[in-house]
Write an enzyme that holds these catalytic residues in place. Structure first.
Site, short mmCIF file in Angstrom:
data_model
loop_
_atom_site.label_atom_id
_atom_site.label_comp_id
_atom_site.label_asym_id
_atom_site.label_seq_id
_atom_site.Cartn_x
_atom_site.Cartn_y
_atom_site.Cartn_z
N LEU A 104 -2.75 -8.24 3.84
CA LEU A 104 -1.32 -8.08 4.11
C LEU A 104 -0.78 -6.78 3.50
CD1 LEU A 104 -0.26 -11.77 3.27
CD2 LEU A 104 -0.89 -10.86 5.51
N CYS A 105 -1.60 -5.75 3.52
CA CYS A 105 -1.21 -4.42 2.99
C CYS A 105 -0.93 -4.46 1.49
CB CYS A 105 0.03 -3.87 3.70
SG CYS A 105 -0.35 -3.06 5.23
N ASN A 106 -1.42 -5.48 0.80
CA ASN A 106 -1.18 -5.61 -0.64
C ASN A 106 -2.52 -5.96 -1.30
OD1 ASN A 106 -0.40 -6.39 -3.24
ND2 ASN A 106 1.59 -7.10 -2.52
N ASN B 124 0.80 -1.23 0.00
CA ASN B 124 0.00 0.00 0.00
C ASN B 124 0.84 1.27 0.00
OD1 ASN B 124 -2.68 -0.54 -0.36
ND2 ASN B 124 -3.03 -1.09 1.79
#
Ligand SMILES: Cc1ncc(COP(=O)(O)O)c(C=O)c1O
Length: 507
Positions: free
Chosen positions: A426-428, A167
């Site tokens: 997972l911030c993706n 992100n």
């Protein structure tokens, strides 16, 4: 050095495919740790060249086993060695250090050490000081934000990035958008979550009316472990793009040699490489590219001079222009200590060990099946070690093939002192949406409201499950992955217990 399994031994030695008799009994048998390790060594002879790391695990990282931890979140953060702390504390105890960048003796002493740390960072990455500079930031996100906020985006300019990105790379699109530049995402191929190269080069070749074009991608995915080719850098630059490589997940177990590869910008966090210190990251920037950036403000430490009455300021002409205020000066010598520690351990040995262990983990995990025939694991990303790192994301499936809520896995892992990562994406989000075949239409059609972004919203409205991630690194051993596999086996042929789950997390 050759890596991966010895050809022809796949699924023969060291593989935990349950026997028919075991399946009939309902609980698959598994070899003891010792027997499994013997078989593993036969299959991965290159691992034997890394056994000095076991000695270091016992000394430098002895606290892991002393406290019975199984640490499997190196992509979240690496672990530090005892000697790193000792060396840093000794340094601080022995000296008197003042705020750097003055001429007094305590300041000079600090400035010298901080500049030495900067030079060590460049040397570690084999970056020529004529070509590159290292800008200290608070983390990889800070490095990415520096590029985003300073990149001279204007109408007609382009920001190109892969779906697979953290992100903190995605967030740069807000700077691009605010200044009228367009953002384009290159999709991933399913199921291996690699980039469709034809689509990438078509996007790189697309004409743009603006002057500036920034292309960003991760050298290694924090979601799937995929290693995207560094070979894209030069062709993209030849087509007029500035290239930002997010190295945060790659550099902990891989050599990034900036005399071979010449990206314009590289972002990283040091705690992901050697655990301590936290709070320091770095932007490695080609000086030629850095000169194109335009800082949106100035701060203490970034300027040669500023005037209130005349309303002017003159930025420094080097990395100092990008380091706002007082740098984390007492901590920077610990970066040098950490880099020297990694060198002493041997990054190549760490790499070799991590890929042997990951390949073994993948093949064994993927071989596990419920009595119903349903595989235990749904993997997101490549099924073997080729062009991937030691980060493995997946869901556990129940005997009917439904995804087991990742909070069940986390709760049971916690009870066994296993530290793994679970989460919405997972911030993706790009890799997660690709892995779960989530379309734009589905996302668009879900409306606004306070529930949006909660786990319930993701699960029930979007049909999107969270994932489990295990990742290996500097202090990983065979016993860690063996014990994790034993843990995974406990889900075979069992229905998940949904009681007492922790509260919902955000996607
Ligand atoms: C690939 C990647 N990029 C960027 C980041 C952001 O790092 P930080 O949180 O240290 O800023 C992470 C963190 O996990 C990452 O894995």
């Amino acid at each position: 050095m050759a890596h991966g399994p010895v050809p022809g031994t796949d699924d023969v030695v060291g593989s935990f495919v349950p026997t028919t008799a075991a399946l009939r009994r309902g609980s698959p048998s598994s070899p003891t740790l010792e027997a499994a390790f013997d078989a593993f060594r036969l299959r991965y002879p290159a691992y034997d060249a890394t056994t000095h790391l076991d000695a270091l695990r016992a000394t430098e990282y002895g606290r892991i086993d002393a406290q019975g931890h199984i640490y499997l979140d190196y992509t979240g953060g690496s672990l530090y060695a005892a000697s790193q702390l000792q060396a840093h504390m000794d340094l601080l105890r022995r000296h008197v250090f003042g705020n750097p960048h003055s001429a007094n003796p305590t300041s000079r002493a600090m400035t010298d050490l901080d500049e030495q740390a900067r030079a060590t960072v460049l040397a570690y990455f084999n970056a020529s000081p004529e070509e590159y500079t290292a800008i200290f930031t608070s983390n990889a996100s800070g490095a990415l934000k520096l590029v985003g906020e300073s990149y001279p985006f204007a109408r007609g300019d382009r920001y190109l990035l892969t779906f697979d990105n953290h992100n903190s790379v995605n967030g740069i699109r807000e700077f691009a958008r605010a200044r009228g530049a367009s953002t384009t995402y290159v999709p991933l191929t399913i199921p291996d979550l690699r980039v469709d190269e034809a689509r990438l080069f078509a996007a790189l070749d697309q004409p743009a009316s603006g002057m500036h074009r920034l292309f960003a991608y991760p050298a290694q995915s924090n979601y799937s472990g995929v290693q995207h080719p560094l070979e894209w850098i030069a062709p993209a630059q030849e087509r007029g793009w500035d290239v930002l490589v997010d190295g945060a997940a790659f550099v902990p177990t891989n050599r990034l040699d900036l005399s071979t590869w010449h990206p314009d910008f590289v972002s990283l966090s040091f705690y992901k490489m050697f655990g301590y210190p936290t709070g320091v990251g770095c932007l490695l920037a080609r000086k030629a590219a850095l000169a194109r950036l335009q800082r949106p403000w100035f701060a203490g430490g970034t300027i040669r001079a500023a005037s209130v009455r005349a309303d002017l300021h003159y930025l420094h002409e080097d990395e100092a222009a990008f380091e706002d205020g007082t740098i984390n000066y007492l901590t920077l010598p610990a970066v040098e200590i950490g880099l020297r520690h990694l060198q002493a351990m041997g990054l190549e040995a760490i790499h070799e060990r991590a890929i042997c262990l990951t390949d073994w983990l993948l093949s064994n995990l993927l071989s596990l099946r419920h009595r119903t025939g349903v595989p235990l694991v749904q993997l997101y990303g490549p099924r073997d070690i080729r062009q991937r790192g030691p980060t493995v994301s997946f869901n556990i499936l129940d005997p009917q093939g439904a995804i087991v809520d990742e909070r069940v896995i986390e709760k049971r892992a916690n009870a066994q002192n296993i530290s793994l990562r679970t989460g919405g994406c997972l911030c993706n989000p790009g890799a997660h949406e690709a892995a779960h075949h989530l379309s734009r239409e589905t996302l668009d059609g879900t409306g606004e409201g306070p529930q949006r972004g909660t786990r319930e919203h993701c699960t029930h409205v979007l049909g999107l499950a969270g994932v489990v991630r295990v990742s290996l690194g500097v202090a990983s051993t065979f016993a860690d992955v063996y014990r994790f596999l034993e843990f995974a086996r406990t889900f075979l042929d069992s229905e998940p217990d949904m009681r007492d789950l922790p509260p919902s997390k955000k996607c």
